[in-house]
Design a protein around this motif. Sequence first.
Motif, mmCIF file in Angstrom:
data_model
loop_
_atom_site.group_PDB
_atom_site.id
_atom_site.type_symbol
_atom_site.label_atom_id
_atom_site.label_comp_id
_atom_site.label_asym_id
_atom_site.label_seq_id
_atom_site.Cartn_x
_atom_site.Cartn_y
_atom_site.Cartn_z
ATOM 1 N N TYR A 191 0.834 -1.209 0.000
ATOM 2 C CA TYR A 191 0.000 0.000 0.000
ATOM 3 C C TYR A 191 0.865 1.255 0.000
ATOM 4 O O TYR A 191 0.504 2.263 -0.617
ATOM 5 N N GLU A 192 2.001 1.214 0.678
ATOM 6 C CA GLU A 192 2.880 2.385 0.717
ATOM 7 C C GLU A 192 3.322 2.786 -0.688
ATOM 8 O O GLU A 192 3.382 3.973 -1.026
ATOM 9 N N ASP A 193 3.635 1.787 -1.531
ATOM 10 C CA ASP A 193 4.047 2.085 -2.902
ATOM 11 C C ASP A 193 2.873 2.641 -3.714
ATOM 12 O O ASP A 193 3.040 3.600 -4.480
ATOM 13 N N VAL A 194 1.691 2.043 -3.567
ATOM 14 C CA VAL A 194 0.523 2.534 -4.294
ATOM 15 C C VAL A 194 0.176 3.951 -3.843
ATOM 16 O O VAL A 194 -0.155 4.816 -4.655
ATOM 17 N N HIS A 195 0.276 4.200 -2.540
ATOM 18 C CA HIS A 195 -0.020 5.528 -2.010
ATOM 19 C C HIS A 195 0.974 6.554 -2.534
ATOM 20 O O HIS A 195 0.599 7.674 -2.894
ATOM 21 N N ASP A 201 2.754 14.047 -8.551
ATOM 22 C CA ASP A 201 2.157 15.114 -9.358
ATOM 23 C C ASP A 201 1.516 14.559 -10.628
ATOM 24 O O ASP A 201 0.457 15.038 -11.060
ATOM 25 N N ARG A 202 2.141 13.562 -11.219
ATOM 26 C CA ARG A 202 1.592 12.986 -12.448
ATOM 27 C C ARG A 202 0.222 12.357 -12.192
ATOM 28 O O ARG A 202 -0.733 12.595 -12.935
ATOM 29 N N ALA A 203 0.125 11.568 -11.122
ATOM 30 C CA ALA A 203 -1.149 10.924 -10.806
ATOM 31 C C ALA A 203 -2.203 11.954 -10.442
ATOM 32 O O ALA A 203 -3.374 11.813 -10.818
ATOM 33 N N LEU A 242 -2.731 4.003 -17.835
ATOM 34 C CA LEU A 242 -2.107 2.687 -17.708
ATOM 35 C C LEU A 242 -0.586 2.788 -17.797
ATOM 36 O O LEU A 242 0.140 2.213 -16.984
ATOM 37 N N VAL A 243 -0.108 3.519 -18.787
ATOM 38 C CA VAL A 243 1.337 3.675 -18.970
ATOM 39 C C VAL A 243 1.953 4.405 -17.789
ATOM 40 O O VAL A 243 3.025 4.023 -17.285
ATOM 41 N N ALA A 244 1.275 5.462 -17.315
ATOM 42 C CA ALA A 244 1.805 6.238 -16.197
ATOM 43 C C ALA A 244 1.883 5.393 -14.932
ATOM 44 O O ALA A 244 2.869 5.459 -14.182
#
Length: 263
Positions: A191-195, A201-203, A242-244
């Motif tokens: 979860y830490e990586d997903v968070h 900024d991109r997301a 998806l790519v990002a």
Amino acid sequence: MNGRHDAPPPGTILAAQVRRGWTRITSTGVIAILIASIPFAIDDRARGARFAAAALGSFLVQQLLIARTLAHRDEGEPDDLDPVDALTLSRGLAASIVAAAAIAGPHDRRRYATRIAWPLALGGSTLTDWIDGPLARRRGPTRLGRVLDLELDSWLTLATTLAGTRLGTLDAICLVTPSLRYLAMASRISYEDVHAVGKSDRARNLGITQMALALSSFAPFAGKTTTAIARIASVMLLPVHLVALAAALPRPNRSRLQPPASR
């Protein structure tokens, strides 16, 4: 109940539920949902019941998860919710109402379901999001606040996209875009990586774009041209997202996957 004021044992949901802040926010949300269901019930009792069940169900699940988090908080973290948290949680309440209106309401942009869903989605994605950040920094950041800020933004974006698909102004495939982070959370990725990816900024820019397109697609005053542009752009955003996401997620260390060399 017995006159004692000792706190319940740590790790129980009751330890969070008896707190005034959590109780007030939860009670206010339930009352708001019941009030919002009245016009549905006047028009169609079954529709009003579906709306109330969907909105109350998702909102109460949200609040119980927060209660559990408060009960298992780290040392030094707040044990209750404050007005800044209430402002953030209002986005979760808005998302629950938006999603329930999309599910239960008539699929007509001129009807009550859209007239309540669209302003709530707009206000949640702009006004409350702009205000709670500076207030949280002034109060002092908390771990729960950082999680809530991202998760409720994501939930509101998903609910707003759902509203667009239910109204027929967005293609169903557009739901994949706001669902990608949940798919990542269901995988073995921590979860830490997903968070961390979600806070980049991109997301954030991609999320703002998706939200703006969803809002534009079923705005009560939107014309055919605006709806068509939002619909096409939302589909085009899917491969970009998806790519990002694939580029931002951490890759496993290959050296760890290789068997140790034999001596």
